[in-house]
Enzyme design. Structure first.
Site, PDB file in Angstrom:
ATOM      1  N   HIS A   1     106.320  42.780  72.139  1.00  0.00           N
ATOM      2  CA  HIS A   1     105.392  42.208  71.151  1.00  0.00           C
ATOM      3  C   HIS A   1     104.551  43.303  70.512  1.00  0.00           C
ATOM      4  O   HIS A   1     104.425  44.403  71.060  1.00  0.00           O
ATOM      5  CB  HIS A   1     104.470  41.182  71.812  1.00  0.00           C
ATOM      6  CG  HIS A   1     105.119  39.851  72.043  1.00  0.00           C
ATOM      7  ND1 HIS A   1     105.941  39.608  73.102  1.00  0.00           N
ATOM      8  CD2 HIS A   1     105.081  38.700  71.322  1.00  0.00           C
ATOM      9  CE1 HIS A   1     106.384  38.356  73.043  1.00  0.00           C
ATOM     10  NE2 HIS A   1     105.880  37.783  71.964  1.00  0.00           N
TER      11      HIS A   1
ATOM     12  N   LYS B   1      98.585  41.848  71.097  1.00  0.00           N
ATOM     13  CA  LYS B   1      98.739  40.667  71.967  1.00  0.00           C
ATOM     14  C   LYS B   1      97.888  40.833  73.223  1.00  0.00           C
ATOM     15  O   LYS B   1      97.891  41.898  73.849  1.00  0.00           O
ATOM     16  CB  LYS B   1     100.219  40.484  72.323  1.00  0.00           C
ATOM     17  CG  LYS B   1     100.480  39.220  73.130  1.00  0.00           C
ATOM     18  CD  LYS B   1     101.945  38.816  73.109  1.00  0.00           C
ATOM     19  CE  LYS B   1     102.215  37.584  73.953  1.00  0.00           C
ATOM     20  NZ  LYS B   1     101.451  36.405  73.477  1.00  0.00           N
TER      21      LYS B   1
HETATM   22  N1  LIG Z   1     103.566  29.369  70.182  1.00  0.00           N
HETATM   23  C1  LIG Z   1     103.991  30.247  69.275  1.00  0.00           C
HETATM   24  O1  LIG Z   1     105.062  30.089  68.667  1.00  0.00           O
HETATM   25  C2  LIG Z   1     103.139  31.429  68.986  1.00  0.00           C
HETATM   26  C3  LIG Z   1     101.995  31.613  69.692  1.00  0.00           C
HETATM   27  N2  LIG Z   1     101.173  32.664  69.434  1.00  0.00           N
HETATM   28  C4  LIG Z   1      99.913  32.691  70.178  1.00  0.00           C
HETATM   29  O2  LIG Z   1      98.890  32.262  69.296  1.00  0.00           O
HETATM   30  C5  LIG Z   1      97.657  32.875  69.651  1.00  0.00           C
HETATM   31  C6  LIG Z   1      97.062  33.544  68.419  1.00  0.00           C
HETATM   32  O3  LIG Z   1      97.909  34.583  67.988  1.00  0.00           O
HETATM   33  P1  LIG Z   1      97.584  35.416  66.668  1.00  0.00           P
HETATM   34  O4  LIG Z   1      97.453  34.505  65.510  1.00  0.00           O
HETATM   35  O5  LIG Z   1      98.563  36.517  66.622  1.00  0.00           O
HETATM   36  O6  LIG Z   1      96.142  36.007  67.050  1.00  0.00           O
HETATM   37  P2  LIG Z   1      94.973  36.519  66.069  1.00  0.00           P
HETATM   38  O7  LIG Z   1      94.132  37.416  66.906  1.00  0.00           O
HETATM   39  O8  LIG Z   1      95.537  37.025  64.806  1.00  0.00           O
HETATM   40  O9  LIG Z   1      94.154  35.191  65.739  1.00  0.00           O
HETATM   41  C7  LIG Z   1      93.393  34.515  66.682  1.00  0.00           C
HETATM   42  C8  LIG Z   1      92.338  33.703  65.981  1.00  0.00           C
HETATM   43  O10 LIG Z   1      91.541  33.042  66.973  1.00  0.00           O
HETATM   44  C9  LIG Z   1      90.188  33.433  66.816  1.00  0.00           C
HETATM   45  N3  LIG Z   1      89.529  33.661  68.116  1.00  0.00           N
HETATM   46  C10 LIG Z   1      89.809  34.611  69.009  1.00  0.00           C
HETATM   47  N4  LIG Z   1      88.983  34.560  70.062  1.00  0.00           N
HETATM   48  C11 LIG Z   1      88.152  33.554  69.802  1.00  0.00           C
HETATM   49  C12 LIG Z   1      87.055  33.011  70.503  1.00  0.00           C
HETATM   50  N5  LIG Z   1      86.664  33.523  71.692  1.00  0.00           N
HETATM   51  N6  LIG Z   1      86.400  31.963  69.960  1.00  0.00           N
HETATM   52  C13 LIG Z   1      86.814  31.444  68.778  1.00  0.00           C
HETATM   53  N7  LIG Z   1      87.832  31.942  68.054  1.00  0.00           N
HETATM   54  C14 LIG Z   1      88.495  32.972  68.568  1.00  0.00           C
HETATM   55  C15 LIG Z   1      90.211  34.741  66.075  1.00  0.00           C
HETATM   56  O11 LIG Z   1      88.986  34.942  65.404  1.00  0.00           O
HETATM   57  P3  LIG Z   1      88.395  36.438  65.272  1.00  0.00           P
HETATM   58  O12 LIG Z   1      89.285  37.115  64.278  1.00  0.00           O
HETATM   59  O13 LIG Z   1      87.009  36.221  64.817  1.00  0.00           O
HETATM   60  O14 LIG Z   1      88.498  37.080  66.629  1.00  0.00           O
HETATM   61  C16 LIG Z   1      91.387  34.555  65.153  1.00  0.00           C
HETATM   62  O15 LIG Z   1      91.042  33.867  63.992  1.00  0.00           O
HETATM   63  C17 LIG Z   1      97.985  33.830  70.810  1.00  0.00           C
HETATM   64  O16 LIG Z   1      97.714  33.172  72.033  1.00  0.00           O
HETATM   65  C18 LIG Z   1      99.494  34.042  70.682  1.00  0.00           C
HETATM   66  O17 LIG Z   1     100.093  34.343  71.904  1.00  0.00           O
HETATM   67  C19 LIG Z   1     101.470  33.582  68.481  1.00  0.00           C
HETATM   68  C20 LIG Z   1     102.629  33.476  67.762  1.00  0.00           C
HETATM   69  C21 LIG Z   1     103.569  32.386  67.956  1.00  0.00           C
HETATM   70  O1  LIG Z   2     101.307  36.639  70.615  1.00  0.00           O
HETATM   71  C1  LIG Z   2     102.342  36.475  69.931  1.00  0.00           C
HETATM   72  O2  LIG Z   2     102.557  37.095  68.889  1.00  0.00           O
HETATM   73  C2  LIG Z   2     103.324  35.498  70.397  1.00  0.00           C
HETATM   74  N1  LIG Z   2     103.003  34.727  71.383  1.00  0.00           N
HETATM   75  C3  LIG Z   2     103.803  33.716  71.952  1.00  0.00           C
HETATM   76  C4  LIG Z   2     104.130  34.063  73.380  1.00  0.00           C
HETATM   77  O3  LIG Z   2     103.231  34.511  74.117  1.00  0.00           O
HETATM   78  O4  LIG Z   2     105.281  33.874  73.792  1.00  0.00           O
HETATM   79  C5  LIG Z   2     105.006  33.369  71.100  1.00  0.00           C
HETATM   80  C6  LIG Z   2     105.637  34.538  70.422  1.00  0.00           C
HETATM   81  O5  LIG Z   2     106.271  35.296  71.398  1.00  0.00           O
HETATM   82  C7  LIG Z   2     104.609  35.356  69.681  1.00  0.00           C
END
Ligand SMILES: NC(=O)C1=CN([C@@H]2O[C@H](COP(=O)(O)OP(=O)(O)OC[C@H]3O[C@@H](n4cnc5c(N)ncnc54)[C@H](OP(=O)(O)O)[C@@H]3O)[C@@H](O)[C@H]2O)C=CC1
Ligand SMILES: O=C(O)C1=N[C@H](C(=O)O)C[C@H](O)C1
EC number: 1.17.1.8
Length: 267
Positions: free
Chosen positions: A156, A160
């Site tokens: 990743h 992450k």
């Molecule tokens: N299920 C799936 O298919 C996928 C899952 N994911 C998961 O999604 C999640 C987010 O990933 P990603 O978009 O890359 O992460 P980012 O860091 O880009 O975005 C996270 C968002 O959540 C906010 N945030 C973080 N911490 C807090 C907090 N303590 N309180 C309130 N808001 C908060 C951030 O705000 P700020 O910028 O102010 O910190 C930001 O807007 C991760 O857990 C990742 O593993 C990711 C891709 C695919």
């Molecule tokens: O953090 C990410 O980017 C992603 N998180 C998810 C995971 O923890 O598996 C899904 C995908 O792999 C992207």
């Protein structure tokens, strides 16, 4: 025309949140009614996402947004630290959680299943919304019946927070249903550098790579007599997750209880 499904996106300025805002806006059956993010209260969503959102502003108040918008669905891509509170809040207000955020325990998921049922609503927790990743996990579980020696390498981007990935954990869980717990490698092996053999889940090893340049990738490697089999999935951008997110927003309206894994909506 039937009423559109009213969606609030939480973590809306994040990498996944921004992509979700666009996907919801582009689907005729969904309506974006709220965008929650802790640090952009009052800022126009269009300024950050680059897409026209009819004057919608970010809010940092989840409770208020869910209540005032009369949301049907809350899509959450935030952070392991806040996801538990967000899901509890959504269920309390009868808003269906569709959660991509990773990092919750089986016990928590079971408890949310109960509370969703009590509230009479559905929910989705999907460690990966990409259809290719779901197929990779399914094929891996099938392969493990015949080739039980298996290691996972997940790769990743270096922003992450959690390791191993939610996808790797789900893959290990699915494989564990198909094979007996067993040791792998030499019984006397030792690590000269701690962690070299990776994490251990019922004898299966999992290795997490974090580097700039990656999005989300996983290899499941099986070893047998004189052969190996590698099943690999690559998300090369975050659009790859959107068909699964959009489908979940629609499917979640149709049942009660918390579903863990997109495969349960597909197969
Ligand atoms: N299920 C799936 O298919 C996928 C899952 N994911 C998961 O999604 C999640 C987010 O990933 P990603 O978009 O890359 O992460 P980012 O860091 O880009 O975005 C996270 C968002 O959540 C906010 N945030 C973080 N911490 C807090 C907090 N303590 N309180 C309130 N808001 C908060 C951030 O705000 P700020 O910028 O102010 O910190 C930001 O807007 C991760 O857990 C990742 O593993 C990711 C891709 C695919
Ligand atoms: O953090 C990410 O980017 C992603 N998180 C998810 C995971 O923890 O598996 C899904 C995908 O792999 C992207």
């Amino acid at each position: 025309m039937a009423d559109r499904i009213r969606v609030v996106v939480v973590g809306a300025k994040g990498r996944m949140g921004r992509e979700t805002v666009k996907a919801v806006l582009n689907d005729p059956e969904l309506e974006l009614v709220g965008a929650v993010d802790r640090s952009l209260n009052g800022v126009l969503v269009a300024e950050v996402t680059g897409v026209e959102t009819g004057g919608l502003q970010f809010s940092n108040d989840l409770d208020k947004t869910l209540l005032e918008t009369k949301a049907d669905v809350m899509v959450d891509f935030t952070n392991p630290a806040v996801i538990k509170g967000n899901i509890d809040t959504a269920i309390q207000y009868g808003v269906r959680p569709v959660v991509g955020t990773t990092g919750m325990t089986p016990e928590e998921i079971a408890a949310w299943d109960e509370s969703c049922k009590e509230r009479g609503i559905g929910g989705v927790i999907a460690p990966n919304f990409a259809i290719g990743a779901i197929l990779m996990m399914r094929f891996a579980a099938e392969a493990a019946r015949f080739l039980p020696h298996v290691e996972i390498i997940e790769m990743h981007h270096d922003q992450k927070l959690d390791a191993p990935s939610g996808t790797a954990i789900k893959t290990l869980e699915l494989i564990a249903k198909e094979r007996e717990k067993m040791g792998q490698g030499h019984p006397d092996e030792h690590e000269s550098i701690a962690g070299s053999r990776g994490g251990d889940y019922e004898g299966m090893r999992v290795h997490s790579v974090r580097l700039p340049g990656y999005v989300a990738h996983q290899q499941v490697i099986f070893g047998g007599l004189g052969q190996t089999l590698t099943i690999r999935h690559d998300s090369i951008n975050r659009e790859s997750f959107m068909p699964g997110v959009v489908m979940s927003c629609k499917e979640v309206m149709k049942y009660e209880g918390m579903v863990y894994g997109l495969e349960n909506l597909l197969f």
